[in-house]
Design a protein around this motif. Structure first.
Motif, PDB file in Angstrom:
ATOM      1  N   ARG A   1      37.640  46.242  31.323  1.00 27.97           N
ATOM      2  CA  ARG A   1      39.026  46.728  31.370  1.00 27.97           C
ATOM      3  C   ARG A   1      39.309  47.403  32.708  1.00 27.97           C
ATOM      4  O   ARG A   1      40.382  47.218  33.289  1.00 27.97           O
ATOM      5  CB  ARG A   1      39.295  47.705  30.226  1.00 27.97           C
ATOM      6  CG  ARG A   1      39.688  47.030  28.936  1.00 27.97           C
ATOM      7  CD  ARG A   1      40.264  48.028  27.934  1.00 27.97           C
ATOM      8  NE  ARG A   1      39.378  49.135  27.629  1.00 27.97           N
ATOM      9  CZ  ARG A   1      38.497  49.136  26.636  1.00 27.97           C
ATOM     10  NH1 ARG A   1      38.388  48.097  25.842  1.00 27.97           N
ATOM     11  NH2 ARG A   1      37.724  50.183  26.440  1.00 27.97           N
ATOM     12  N   HIS A   2      38.346  48.177  33.179  1.00 26.71           N
ATOM     13  CA  HIS A   2      38.509  48.862  34.460  1.00 26.71           C
ATOM     14  C   HIS A   2      38.645  47.853  35.604  1.00 26.71           C
ATOM     15  O   HIS A   2      39.514  48.002  36.458  1.00 26.71           O
ATOM     16  CB  HIS A   2      37.316  49.795  34.687  1.00 26.71           C
ATOM     17  CG  HIS A   2      37.336  50.487  36.000  1.00 26.71           C
ATOM     18  ND1 HIS A   2      38.247  51.477  36.305  1.00 26.71           N
ATOM     19  CD2 HIS A   2      36.566  50.349  37.098  1.00 26.71           C
ATOM     20  CE1 HIS A   2      38.030  51.902  37.530  1.00 26.71           C
ATOM     21  NE2 HIS A   2      37.012  51.243  38.030  1.00 26.71           N
ATOM     22  N   LEU A   3      37.793  46.835  35.614  1.00 33.02           N
ATOM     23  CA  LEU A   3      37.844  45.832  36.683  1.00 33.02           C
ATOM     24  C   LEU A   3      39.131  45.013  36.643  1.00 33.02           C
ATOM     25  O   LEU A   3      39.592  44.512  37.671  1.00 33.02           O
ATOM     26  CB  LEU A   3      36.639  44.899  36.604  1.00 33.02           C
ATOM     27  CG  LEU A   3      35.302  45.497  36.997  1.00 33.02           C
ATOM     28  CD1 LEU A   3      34.188  44.470  36.804  1.00 33.02           C
ATOM     29  CD2 LEU A   3      35.319  45.987  38.432  1.00 33.02           C
ATOM     30  N   LEU A   4      39.714  44.875  35.466  1.00 30.26           N
ATOM     31  CA  LEU A   4      40.948  44.101  35.333  1.00 30.26           C
ATOM     32  C   LEU A   4      42.200  44.972  35.393  1.00 30.26           C
ATOM     33  O   LEU A   4      43.313  44.460  35.259  1.00 30.26           O
ATOM     34  CB  LEU A   4      40.917  43.299  34.030  1.00 30.26           C
ATOM     35  CG  LEU A   4      39.810  42.245  33.950  1.00 30.26           C
ATOM     36  CD1 LEU A   4      39.819  41.556  32.598  1.00 30.26           C
ATOM     37  CD2 LEU A   4      39.920  41.236  35.080  1.00 30.26           C
TER      38      LEU A   4
ATOM     39  N   ARG B   1      42.130  47.758  40.340  1.00 31.91           N
ATOM     40  CA  ARG B   1      40.882  47.063  40.667  1.00 31.91           C
ATOM     41  C   ARG B   1      40.995  45.539  40.673  1.00 31.91           C
ATOM     42  O   ARG B   1      40.037  44.872  41.041  1.00 31.91           O
ATOM     43  CB  ARG B   1      39.786  47.446  39.669  1.00 31.91           C
ATOM     44  CG  ARG B   1      39.387  48.868  39.739  1.00 31.91           C
ATOM     45  CD  ARG B   1      38.515  49.087  40.913  1.00 31.91           C
ATOM     46  NE  ARG B   1      38.210  50.498  41.025  1.00 31.91           N
ATOM     47  CZ  ARG B   1      37.382  50.988  41.883  1.00 31.91           C
ATOM     48  NH1 ARG B   1      36.754  50.206  42.708  1.00 31.91           N
ATOM     49  NH2 ARG B   1      37.167  52.272  41.946  1.00 31.91           N
ATOM     50  N   LEU B   2      42.129  45.000  40.268  1.00 30.03           N
ATOM     51  CA  LEU B   2      42.247  43.554  40.117  1.00 30.03           C
ATOM     52  C   LEU B   2      42.045  42.817  41.439  1.00 30.03           C
ATOM     53  O   LEU B   2      41.368  41.783  41.473  1.00 30.03           O
ATOM     54  CB  LEU B   2      43.588  43.179  39.488  1.00 30.03           C
ATOM     55  CG  LEU B   2      43.721  41.740  39.033  1.00 30.03           C
ATOM     56  CD1 LEU B   2      42.627  41.368  38.038  1.00 30.03           C
ATOM     57  CD2 LEU B   2      45.096  41.505  38.427  1.00 30.03           C
TER      58      LEU B   2
ATOM     59  N   LEU C   1      34.579  38.376  42.899  1.00 33.77           N
ATOM     60  CA  LEU C   1      34.071  37.258  42.093  1.00 33.77           C
ATOM     61  C   LEU C   1      34.369  35.916  42.747  1.00 33.77           C
ATOM     62  O   LEU C   1      33.541  35.000  42.699  1.00 33.77           O
ATOM     63  CB  LEU C   1      34.631  37.328  40.674  1.00 33.77           C
ATOM     64  CG  LEU C   1      34.161  38.531  39.852  1.00 33.77           C
ATOM     65  CD1 LEU C   1      34.806  38.514  38.474  1.00 33.77           C
ATOM     66  CD2 LEU C   1      32.651  38.579  39.746  1.00 33.77           C
ATOM     67  N   GLY C   2      35.514  35.805  43.394  1.00 35.59           N
ATOM     68  CA  GLY C   2      35.828  34.576  44.140  1.00 35.59           C
ATOM     69  C   GLY C   2      34.866  34.367  45.293  1.00 35.59           C
ATOM     70  O   GLY C   2      34.390  33.253  45.531  1.00 35.59           O
TER      71      GLY C   2
END
Length: 138
Positions: free
Chosen positions: A61-64, A68-69, A76-77
């Motif tokens: 949830r934090h990363l999204l 942080r998005l 990740l890309g």
């Protein structure tokens, strides 16, 4: 206690992968694939360890989250494209480009967790860019 054990296991794995990447650094000019693979796995193990420590759902949830998005997509890309250009396409320039993006994204991620880390990183980057501009002839 299980979270700490999982975190410790991921930290050991990450340190091992980063050590292997560091040892492969002199070969980066000739064969960046070795460095790229080890560094990518080390970065993923780092994020997995933090996720285990914070809780996988909470960390996801934090990363999204909105803040942080951009990092999440960038990192990740860059990992995906680093491994793609390294292992599948065998592209020297593609691997180098995405390794650089990955290193910058991982440093951004780690530094952002320190108090004042993002502001310090922006200040340092601005200073380095200003110094580099003064050295360039154009």
């Amino acid at each position: 206690m299980q979270r700490w054990i999982g975190f410790a296991g991921c930290a050991v794995l990450a340190l091992f992968c980063f050590l292997m990447a560091f040892l492969a650094l002199p070969l980066m000019v000739i064969k960046p694939q070795k460095f790229a693979t080890a560094f990518s796995l080390g970065g993923l193990a780092t994020i997995a360890g933090i996720a285990l420590l914070r809780g996988p759902r909470a960390h996801t949830r934090h990363l999204l989250s909105r803040d942080r998005l951009l990092f999440t997509v960038t990192y990740l890309g860059s990992v995906f494209f680093t491994l793609f250009f390294s292992a599948i396409a065998h592209s020297y320039l593609g691997t180098l480009l995405f390794v650089v993006v990955q290193v910058v994204a991982l440093v951004w991620y780690v530094v952002s967790y320190f108090p004042g880390g993002s502001a310090g990183l922006q200040s340092t980057t601005a200073s380095l860019a200003g110094g580099a501009r003064s050295l360039l002839p154009f």
